[in-house]
Design an enzyme around this catalytic site. Structure first.
Site, PDB file in Angstrom:
ATOM      1  N   GLU A  33      -9.411   2.206  13.742  1.00  0.00           N
ATOM      2  CA  GLU A  33      -9.315   1.442  12.489  1.00  0.00           C
ATOM      3  C   GLU A  33     -10.600   0.662  12.280  1.00  0.00           C
ATOM      4  O   GLU A  33     -11.013  -0.110  13.137  1.00  0.00           O
ATOM      5  CB  GLU A  33      -8.110   0.492  12.524  1.00  0.00           C
ATOM      6  CG  GLU A  33      -8.042  -0.482  11.370  1.00  0.00           C
ATOM      7  CD  GLU A  33      -8.120   0.185  10.007  1.00  0.00           C
ATOM      8  OE1 GLU A  33      -8.973  -0.228   9.195  1.00  0.00           O
ATOM      9  OE2 GLU A  33      -7.347   1.143   9.749  1.00  0.00           O
ATOM     10  N   GLY A  38      -2.856  -1.715   9.124  1.00  0.00           N
ATOM     11  CA  GLY A  38      -1.958  -1.792   7.972  1.00  0.00           C
ATOM     12  C   GLY A  38      -2.470  -1.100   6.731  1.00  0.00           C
ATOM     13  O   GLY A  38      -1.711  -0.831   5.804  1.00  0.00           O
ATOM     14  N   GLY A  39      -3.762  -0.842   6.679  1.00  0.00           N
ATOM     15  CA  GLY A  39      -4.318  -0.144   5.533  1.00  0.00           C
ATOM     16  C   GLY A  39      -4.292  -0.960   4.254  1.00  0.00           C
ATOM     17  O   GLY A  39      -4.052  -2.171   4.252  1.00  0.00           O
ATOM     18  N   THR A  40      -4.523  -0.280   3.140  1.00  0.00           N
ATOM     19  CA  THR A  40      -4.585  -0.945   1.838  1.00  0.00           C
ATOM     20  C   THR A  40      -3.274  -1.630   1.496  1.00  0.00           C
ATOM     21  O   THR A  40      -3.264  -2.756   0.996  1.00  0.00           O
ATOM     22  CB  THR A  40      -4.935   0.085   0.742  1.00  0.00           C
ATOM     23  OG1 THR A  40      -6.238   0.605   0.996  1.00  0.00           O
ATOM     24  CG2 THR A  40      -4.915  -0.562  -0.638  1.00  0.00           C
ATOM     25  N   CYS A  41      -2.155  -0.983   1.766  1.00  0.00           N
ATOM     26  CA  CYS A  41      -0.849  -1.509   1.366  1.00  0.00           C
ATOM     27  C   CYS A  41      -0.621  -2.928   1.890  1.00  0.00           C
ATOM     28  O   CYS A  41      -0.273  -3.832   1.139  1.00  0.00           O
ATOM     29  CB  CYS A  41       0.262  -0.591   1.851  1.00  0.00           C
ATOM     30  SG  CYS A  41       1.909  -1.146   1.369  1.00  0.00           S
ATOM     31  N   HIS A 444      30.830  -4.067 -13.796  1.00  0.00           N
ATOM     32  CA  HIS A 444      30.421  -4.732 -15.033  1.00  0.00           C
ATOM     33  C   HIS A 444      30.238  -6.223 -14.770  1.00  0.00           C
ATOM     34  O   HIS A 444      31.052  -6.827 -14.075  1.00  0.00           O
ATOM     35  CB  HIS A 444      31.481  -4.531 -16.118  1.00  0.00           C
ATOM     36  CG  HIS A 444      31.194  -5.279 -17.379  1.00  0.00           C
ATOM     37  ND1 HIS A 444      30.277  -4.832 -18.295  1.00  0.00           N
ATOM     38  CD2 HIS A 444      31.693  -6.452 -17.861  1.00  0.00           C
ATOM     39  CE1 HIS A 444      30.218  -5.687 -19.302  1.00  0.00           C
ATOM     40  NE2 HIS A 444      31.075  -6.680 -19.056  1.00  0.00           N
TER      41      HIS A 444
END
Length: 460
Positions: A33, A38-41, A444
């Site tokens: 890495e 974790g990368g971009t996210c 509902h």
């Protein structure tokens, strides 16, 4: 030189779980890495932006709540607190992911930039100094994308913003000019308008969201207009210059040249794959004209034993698709299965407010394919739950095969649109026909119940 059974390059939403799974299966594995786990996210994308969008929604709600009889005399946006909360969330998620990697047996984590120096060999320039050379039987590339900056005269002479750098601002822009009306441009544009910025969006095409149906794009445009966010279509930035404390942008608007002044520019015109520094020419891995790695439906590249996952291979650039790529690789490489990307549903959600949830094909795609379809639509001012909550913006839409009654696609522009469209996705996955949803009993008053009414429009 150190040899591994498997090496994953990039710790995004595919590389991280895959490297752990490979190691847990008994393979000696390395994860490389160059920045943060974790990368971009985790670091620049989904998590931090949605944290900030939540703050922007709270600011909007203060004004909106007047219509519900709740009056707030005064409030202010504490931008530093918003940034701190965003950063805290990022660090929490990043640390958790990093810890899980470090606690996995057979898995080594290295921080550095990987470049192929041979077919199955990489040289890693380590972040803490020095280099290391690794070989492996299998490589898994998950390096993702980064913002693409268009060729605009003078753009490099100003301190423009991207989807990454805009989240590191320490103050709210006076006037934010957004180049591009895709997901990034619209989400950040609406967010900063709600924080207090003046926002202008420019789009070269005749309308926003060209891949969505025209009626959905029109409804989104209406939402932006209600929040006083002008969208200048058929408008292209020609040149950029500094003008004292401001930035002057010369634009071509419907063939007429005008100048727009702003305090900040956000470049949101697209993203490009991070493949240039990989040295793929030494591997036999083919890329397309834009630099995306070519793969088959099993995510195999043109070089045996080298795979590509996530955004770097092109196609839908979503975290959940990257994670599904991991599942496919895991099934095939570890369990010797036969998983494939062929015919997988691609749901997604644009986190403007109201959310735009999408799955399957659009009406315009269906008609281009010459399909025999039914189209159900309903405006949210006819939805009981929307009326009761005081948010009647948007609409719901579904495309149905006229013969089989199967749902082919859906667009839901509504509060919690991403959750509502998931119900339709599950119907598609389970081959549940539209009439069964039309006659289904839902609690509902809920948004889900509005699906009864949506499909009843086909019976009128």
């Amino acid at each position: 030189m150190q040899h591994y059974d498997a090496i994953a390059i990039g710790s995004g939403q595919a590389g991280t779980p895959l490297s752990r799974k490979l190691a847990e299966s008994g393979l000696k594995t390395a994860l490389i890495e160059k920045r943060w786990v974790g990368g971009t996210c985790v670091n620049d994308g989904c998590s931090p932006t949605k944290a900030m969008i939540a703050s922007a929604k709270a600011a909007w709600s203060v004004y909106h709540n007047k219509s519900l009889g709740v009056i707030t005399d005064h409030f202010y946006v504490d931008f530093s607190a918003i940034i701190k909360r965003k950063d805290d969330i990022v660090h929490r998620m990043r640390s958790s992911s990093e810890k899980s990697i470090q606690e996995t047996k057979n898995l080594d984590l290295f921080y550095g930039t990987a470049t192929f120096s041979g077919n199955k060999e990489i040289t890693v320039t380590l972040n803490d100094g020095g280099t290391a050379v690794f070989t492996a039987d299998k490589f898994f590339i998950n390096t993702g994308e980064k913002p693409s900056v268009p060729k605009i005269d003078g753009i490099e002479s100003v301190d423009y913003l991207t989807s990454t750098s805009i989240m590191e601002l320490d103050s709210i822009p006076e006037h934010l000019l957004v180049l591009g009306s895709g997901y990034i441009g619209l989400e950040f544009g609406q967010m900063f308008k709600r924080f207090g910025s003046k926002v202008t969006i420019i789009e070269p095409s005749g309308r926003i969201l060209k891949k969505e149906d025209a009626d959905i794009a029109e409804e989104v445009t209406k939402v932006l207009k209600e929040e006083d966010i002008p969208v200048l279509t058929n408008t292209k930035a020609k040149s950029v210059t500094e003008n004292g404390d401001h930035i002057a942008v010369t634009v071509d608007e419907n063939g007429k040249e005008t100048v727009l002044e702003c305090s900040h520019i956000l470049v949101a015109t697209g993203r490009r794959p991070q493949t240039k520094e990989l040295g793929l020419d030494k591997t036999g891995v083919d890329v397309d004209e834009k630099g995306y790695i070519k793969v088959n439906d099993k995510l195999e590249t043109s070089a045996a034993g080298i795979y590509a996952l996530g955004d770097v291979k092109g196609g839908p650039a979503f975290t959940h698709i990257s994670y599904d790529d991991y599942r496919i690789i895991s099934e095939n490489v570890i369990s010797k299965g036969n998983a494939s990307t062929k015919d997988r549903l691609v749901p997604y959600c644009m986190f403007i407010d109201p959310q735009l949830g999408r799955v399957g094909i659009t009406e315009q795609e269906a008609r281009e394919q010459g399909l025999d379809i039914l189209v159900a639509t309903i405006k949210n001012d006819s939805v009981a739950r929307s009326i009761e909550t005081g948010d009647e913006r948007g609409m719901m839409k579904a495309v149905i095969d006229a013969k089989t009654k199967q749902i082919l696609g859906a667009s839901v522009l509504a509060e919690q649109g991403g959750e509502i469209v998931t119900i339709l996705q599950m119907a598609m996955m389970g081959n549940v026909t539209y009439d069964r949803l039309m006659n289904g009993v839902f609690a509902h008053p809920t948004y889900a119940e509005s699906l009864n009414n949506l499909f009843m429009t086909l019976e009128q």
